[in-house]
Scaffold this motif. Structure first.
Motif, short mmCIF file in Angstrom:
data_model
loop_
_atom_site.label_atom_id
_atom_site.label_comp_id
_atom_site.label_asym_id
_atom_site.label_seq_id
_atom_site.Cartn_x
_atom_site.Cartn_y
_atom_site.Cartn_z
N GLU A 13 0.84 -1.21 0.00
CA GLU A 13 0.00 0.00 0.00
C GLU A 13 0.88 1.25 0.00
O GLU A 13 1.90 1.31 0.68
CB GLU A 13 -0.90 -0.03 1.24
CG GLU A 13 -1.85 1.13 1.35
CD GLU A 13 -1.32 2.26 2.20
OE1 GLU A 13 -2.01 3.28 2.30
OE2 GLU A 13 -0.20 2.13 2.77
N ASP A 64 -5.84 -1.99 4.79
CA ASP A 64 -4.46 -1.75 4.29
C ASP A 64 -4.12 -0.26 4.25
O ASP A 64 -2.95 0.10 4.21
CB ASP A 64 -4.23 -2.41 2.92
CG ASP A 64 -5.26 -2.04 1.87
OD1 ASP A 64 -6.44 -1.86 2.22
OD2 ASP A 64 -4.89 -1.94 0.68
N HIS A 65 -5.14 0.59 4.27
CA HIS A 65 -4.90 2.04 4.24
C HIS A 65 -4.98 2.68 5.62
O HIS A 65 -4.80 3.88 5.76
CB HIS A 65 -5.90 2.71 3.28
CG HIS A 65 -5.70 2.26 1.87
ND1 HIS A 65 -5.12 3.04 0.90
CD2 HIS A 65 -5.95 1.06 1.28
CE1 HIS A 65 -5.03 2.35 -0.23
NE2 HIS A 65 -5.53 1.14 -0.01
N ASP A 156 -7.71 3.77 -3.82
CA ASP A 156 -7.95 2.57 -4.65
C ASP A 156 -9.03 2.84 -5.70
O ASP A 156 -9.66 1.91 -6.20
CB ASP A 156 -8.38 1.39 -3.77
CG ASP A 156 -7.23 0.86 -2.94
OD1 ASP A 156 -6.09 1.34 -3.11
OD2 ASP A 156 -7.48 -0.04 -2.10
N HIS A 197 -1.93 1.95 -4.66
CA HIS A 197 -1.01 0.82 -4.90
C HIS A 197 -0.34 1.06 -6.24
O HIS A 197 -0.96 1.55 -7.18
CB HIS A 197 -1.77 -0.52 -4.97
CG HIS A 197 -2.56 -0.82 -3.73
ND1 HIS A 197 -2.07 -1.58 -2.70
CD2 HIS A 197 -3.81 -0.44 -3.37
CE1 HIS A 197 -2.99 -1.66 -1.74
NE2 HIS A 197 -4.06 -0.98 -2.12
#
Ligand SMILES: [Zn+2]
Ligand SMILES: [Zn+2]
Length: 214
Positions: A13, A64-65, A156, A197
């Motif tokens: 990430e 993931d963020h 994303d 990403h």
């Protein structure tokens, strides 16, 4: 404005620091640090450049963020988290997200200290960060447009050669494409895209080559 990229956690990430060179006011976008080494990499950069953190900006509340939110707030007490209200349910269920990805971690809920809306303007020194709502990958997804850097941080929503997945809870493919086409592809063509990403791209390159926008 300057934009510095770090790549963190097992999802690869991108965490960004956006800062104003004149005042050294800074924002961390999507803190994804998942261990002490990654936290140090970020905080050492902040110290080495004498940056003064004003915000944690979330493009969306996927695990993931947001891995590094608690660590960053522990290092900088009172640092506010900004996000869109439609992603509060995701922010509250990070534990379930961690389980879904079989992550051996205990992720608690995170609180948004301030809610952002479309066209909100956040200041770093005299420079602006403009909020663009781009739902689709998640219901409360936003991008952060930095006109003085000719750049947009897209989380994303838009990647080099791709767009975000829409199979996670709250995802919607037609809403995502509408967001990308109407809110991002209408930015100046030379705008640099810093995605959540992978490598950077430009609006022009995606307009000409992104297969999801054919
Ligand atoms: Zn995501
Ligand atoms: Zn992601």
């Amino acid at each position: 404005m300057q934009i510095k990229r770090f790549e963190f956690n097992l999802f690869g990430e991108n965490t960004y620091i956006v800062y104003d060179e004149a005042t050294l006011e800074a924002a961390v976008v999507d803190p994804g640090m998942s261990d002490a080494d990654e936290v140090s990499l970020l905080t050492e950069y902040i110290k080495a450049h004498s940056l003064s953190l004003k915000y944690i900006l979330l493009t969306h509340a996927h695990i993931d963020h947001t891995f590094g939110v608690e660590a960053l707030q522990a290092a900088y007490p009172g640092l506010p988290v900004l996000g869109h209200k439609n992603d509060i349910p995701l922010a509250m269920t990070r534990g379930q997200q961690a389980q879904m990805f079989h992550l051996p971690i205990n992720a608690g809920p995170i609180k948004f200290d301030r809610l952002v809306e479309d066209k909100n303007v956040l200041m770093l020194g005299k420079d602006e960060i403009i909020v663009i709502t781009t739902p689709g990958h998640s219901p409360g997804g936003v991008c952060y447009y930095v006109p003085s850097a000719g750049s947009v941080l897209t989380g994303d929503t838009l990647f080099a050669g791709s767009v975000g997945r829409v199979d996670l809870p709250g995802g919607n493919g037609s809403i995502l494409l509408k967001s990308v086409r109407e809110k991002l592809m209408t930015l100046p063509l030379d705008t640099v895209v810093y995605p959540g990403h992978g490598s950077a791209t430009t609006i022009s390159r995606e307009e000409h080559t992104n297969p999801f926008l054919r």
